[in-house]
Design an enzyme around this catalytic site. Structure first.
Site, PDB file in Angstrom:
ATOM      1  N   HIS A   1       0.855  -1.187   0.000  1.00 47.26           N
ATOM      2  CA  HIS A   1       0.000   0.000   0.000  1.00 47.26           C
ATOM      3  C   HIS A   1       0.885   1.230   0.000  1.00 47.26           C
ATOM      4  O   HIS A   1       1.802   1.344   0.813  1.00 47.26           O
ATOM      5  CB  HIS A   1      -0.902  -0.001   1.232  1.00 47.26           C
ATOM      6  CG  HIS A   1      -1.760   1.238   1.335  1.00 47.26           C
ATOM      7  ND1 HIS A   1      -2.529   1.688   0.294  1.00 47.26           N
ATOM      8  CD2 HIS A   1      -1.945   2.107   2.354  1.00 47.26           C
ATOM      9  CE1 HIS A   1      -3.174   2.782   0.673  1.00 47.26           C
ATOM     10  NE2 HIS A   1      -2.827   3.058   1.924  1.00 47.26           N
TER      11      HIS A   1
ATOM     12  N   HIS B   1       1.170   5.726  -0.729  1.00 44.06           N
ATOM     13  CA  HIS B   1       0.505   7.026  -0.847  1.00 44.06           C
ATOM     14  C   HIS B   1       1.173   7.824  -1.955  1.00 44.06           C
ATOM     15  O   HIS B   1       1.407   9.026  -1.838  1.00 44.06           O
ATOM     16  CB  HIS B   1       0.570   7.790   0.473  1.00 44.06           C
ATOM     17  CG  HIS B   1      -0.255   7.177   1.559  1.00 44.06           C
ATOM     18  ND1 HIS B   1      -0.037   7.414   2.893  1.00 44.06           N
ATOM     19  CD2 HIS B   1      -1.298   6.308   1.502  1.00 44.06           C
ATOM     20  CE1 HIS B   1      -0.907   6.738   3.620  1.00 44.06           C
ATOM     21  NE2 HIS B   1      -1.680   6.059   2.798  1.00 44.06           N
TER      22      HIS B   1
ATOM     23  N   GLU C   1       4.868   0.845 -23.047  1.00 47.89           N
ATOM     24  CA  GLU C   1       5.736  -0.314 -22.877  1.00 47.89           C
ATOM     25  C   GLU C   1       5.690  -0.884 -21.463  1.00 47.89           C
ATOM     26  O   GLU C   1       5.751  -2.095 -21.259  1.00 47.89           O
ATOM     27  CB  GLU C   1       7.176   0.072 -23.231  1.00 47.89           C
ATOM     28  CG  GLU C   1       8.180  -1.056 -23.126  1.00 47.89           C
ATOM     29  CD  GLU C   1       7.962  -2.169 -24.152  1.00 47.89           C
ATOM     30  OE1 GLU C   1       8.561  -3.244 -23.968  1.00 47.89           O
ATOM     31  OE2 GLU C   1       7.204  -1.959 -25.121  1.00 47.89           O
TER      32      GLU C   1
ATOM     33  N   HIS D   1      -6.093   9.158  -2.345  1.00 46.46           N
ATOM     34  CA  HIS D   1      -5.447   8.427  -1.256  1.00 46.46           C
ATOM     35  C   HIS D   1      -4.173   7.746  -1.729  1.00 46.46           C
ATOM     36  O   HIS D   1      -3.073   8.136  -1.353  1.00 46.46           O
ATOM     37  CB  HIS D   1      -6.442   7.396  -0.690  1.00 46.46           C
ATOM     38  CG  HIS D   1      -5.920   6.628   0.483  1.00 46.46           C
ATOM     39  ND1 HIS D   1      -6.757   6.069   1.438  1.00 46.46           N
ATOM     40  CD2 HIS D   1      -4.668   6.298   0.868  1.00 46.46           C
ATOM     41  CE1 HIS D   1      -6.027   5.444   2.348  1.00 46.46           C
ATOM     42  NE2 HIS D   1      -4.752   5.561   2.017  1.00 46.46           N
TER      43      HIS D   1
ATOM     44  N   ASP E   1      -7.293  30.300 -29.871  1.00 45.29           N
ATOM     45  CA  ASP E   1      -8.386  30.342 -28.910  1.00 45.29           C
ATOM     46  C   ASP E   1      -7.790  30.018 -27.537  1.00 45.29           C
ATOM     47  O   ASP E   1      -6.666  29.511 -27.442  1.00 45.29           O
ATOM     48  CB  ASP E   1      -9.431  29.294 -29.327  1.00 45.29           C
ATOM     49  CG  ASP E   1     -10.547  29.150 -28.323  1.00 45.29           C
ATOM     50  OD1 ASP E   1     -10.978  30.173 -27.763  1.00 45.29           O
ATOM     51  OD2 ASP E   1     -10.985  28.013 -28.082  1.00 45.29           O
TER      52      ASP E   1
ATOM     53  N   SER F   1     -10.288  35.319 -28.193  1.00 46.29           N
ATOM     54  CA  SER F   1     -11.180  34.593 -27.287  1.00 46.29           C
ATOM     55  C   SER F   1     -12.458  35.377 -27.068  1.00 46.29           C
ATOM     56  O   SER F   1     -12.489  36.601 -27.217  1.00 46.29           O
ATOM     57  CB  SER F   1     -10.476  34.366 -25.942  1.00 46.29           C
ATOM     58  OG  SER F   1     -11.359  33.818 -24.985  1.00 46.29           O
ATOM     59  N   SER F   2     -13.508  34.657 -26.713  1.00 45.04           N
ATOM     60  CA  SER F   2     -14.764  35.335 -26.375  1.00 45.04           C
ATOM     61  C   SER F   2     -14.637  36.071 -25.047  1.00 45.04           C
ATOM     62  O   SER F   2     -15.429  36.945 -24.739  1.00 45.04           O
ATOM     63  CB  SER F   2     -15.912  34.319 -26.304  1.00 45.04           C
ATOM     64  OG  SER F   2     -15.609  33.289 -25.394  1.00 45.04           O
TER      65      SER F   2
END
Length: 434
Positions: A2, A4, A29, A79, A202, A326-327
């Site tokens: 186990h 983290h 691979e 986790h 954009d 861009s808008s």
């Protein structure tokens, strides 16, 4: 085992909705290192939700293992990872392989690539005839069949037959292929600076994740709207309200916002316009002012894809002008690029920003206006966006239009895929001038 691992945690967050029950990975691979999989297999690593204590994960773990029996690991959202093997040595090796794959998946998404999708093309295939010939040779050498076979012989695929093997990369025997290097087909990706020295980009879905705009910037406005309006001066309120009313008046009579008949207050109109995803000048102006406050406080940090800054460096080194269309208002554009995760990158654009004051991004005339402002012909401009309506409008104006495909973008129609070049990383636009 186990762990983290940070790579494991981030891998569980590749789906921004955090609802996926598995992470799919293929054509890497290191898939050979996790057991039961090969390079071109599809690995599905189950993801379960975290709980306050690990003993509460038992039922979810059991269900995940039964549902995905080929996978020797389970991810726990936010986790870490559980991995196992027939021995501690095997478990350790597989755990390291899983961590490698998770790191690759996270970095691929940053490049605009999906680790769960097979490559769109390839150059190698199994030469069955060659396998049979090698098998016969082995049997003759061993005095007959001994029950073993040589592995499949992989050869580089050569289009058009002829039976020859293509020369190695940059091989001296390579034939002249200058015609193939010319961007002639409508789906060929144009290259800067070879095909153009003006790049018009954009933002949302191209340089920046859609989720940043929809899940960070827009919610910030709605969350802080009433507080912000309450601190505005009376003159600012009057000016902003007049602009917002003009936005509503400019809509078609049958538009959903007009049918809602919002009260003539800043808060009501903003909520109505944003609820219908209207991109209008007055609304964008107010949003830009609010985002400025958020960036100044550090609450907002602009997102850019990991391939964007290297592309900007390439363009700067090769004298390619990079412009933004861009808008979002010009002010909002500059704020985003001034406060990115990589710092202030506004210097790369030289003030070349355009918004809806140059016209709608869905109208061809807008791109002609921008080209004129830049002092070039439309056909000398490459425009990159994720939205089909904008791409078609740009092409109608004579601009070289390219579709940006990033995780979370709106799916493309089959027609668009046939009509336009597609890039999954802005670095695909960068190439040698010769």
């Amino acid at each position: 085992i186990h762990t983290h691992s940070m790579n494991a945690q981030l891998a569980t967050l590749l789906d921004p909705t955090e609802t996926s029950e598995a992470l799919r990975i293929t054509h890497l691979e290191m898939l050979k290192g996790v057991g039961n999989h090969s390079y071109d297999s599809v690995l599905e690593v189950p993801i379960i939700d975290n709980r306050p204590s690990e003993d509460l994960l038992a039922d979810q773990l059991n269900a995940a293992i039964l549902k995905y029996p080929k996978c020797n690991a389970v991810l726990v959202r936010r986790h870490g990872l559980y991995a196992w093997g027939d021995s501690w040595e095997q478990a350790k090796a597989q755990c390291e392989s899983f961590d490698y794959l998770f790191e690759a998946a996270v970095k691929m998404k940053g490049m605009g690539l999906d680790c769960g999708i097979a490559p769109v093309g390839g150059t190698y295939y199994v030469d069955d005839k060659k396998v049979e010939e090698e098998k016969e040779d082995v049997e003759m050498m061993n005095g007959g069949s001994n029950g073993s076979s040589p592995p499949p012989a992989k050869r580089q695929k050569v289009e058009g037959g002829g039976g020859g093997v293509a020369p190695a990369f940059n091989g001296s025997s390579a034939t002249n292929n200058n015609d193939d290097l010319v961007c002639s087909d409508k789906t060929d990706v144009p290259i800067v600076p070879r095909d153009s020295k003006v790049l018009l980009l954009d933002i949302e879905g191209t340089t920046t994740s859609i989720s940043f705009v929809k899940d960070v910037l827009f919610p910030y406005v709605l969350k802080n709207l009433e507080t912000y309006v309450g601190k505005m001066t009376d003159d600012d309120k009057k000016k902003s309200l007049a602009e917002l009313i003009a936005d509503v008046d400019a809509l078609d009579e049958n538009h959903a916002v007009k049918k809602m008949n919002p009260q003539h207050t800043i808060v009501d109109i903003v909520k109505a316009l944003m609820g219908s995803d209207v991109k209008a000048t007055g609304l964008k102006s107010l949003q830009g002012k609010m985002w400025k406050s958020g960036y100044a406080s550090g609450e907002l940090v602009g997102h850019i894809y990991s391939d964007f800054l290297p592309m900007l460096d390439w363009c700067k080194a090769n004298d390619v002008k990079v412009c933004i269309y861009s808008s979002g208002s010009i002010g909002a554009q500059k704020l985003l690029f001034k406060h990115t995760e990589k710092g202030d990158i506004t210097e790369y654009f030289g003030g070349r920003h355009f918004d809806t004051t140059s016209g709608s991004k869905k109208e061809a005339a807008s791109y002609q206006t921008i080209a004129a402002a830049l002092g070039v012909k439309p056909e000398e401009v490459i425009f990159v966006s994720d939205l089909e309506a904008e791409i078609y409008a740009a092409r109608d104006a004579g601009v070289k239009a390219v579709v940006s495909v990033r995780p979370g973008n709106v799916p493309l129609s089959a027609e668009t895929k046939k009509e336009f070049p597609i890039v999954r990383s802005l670095l695909q636009l960068c190439g040698d001038a010769n």
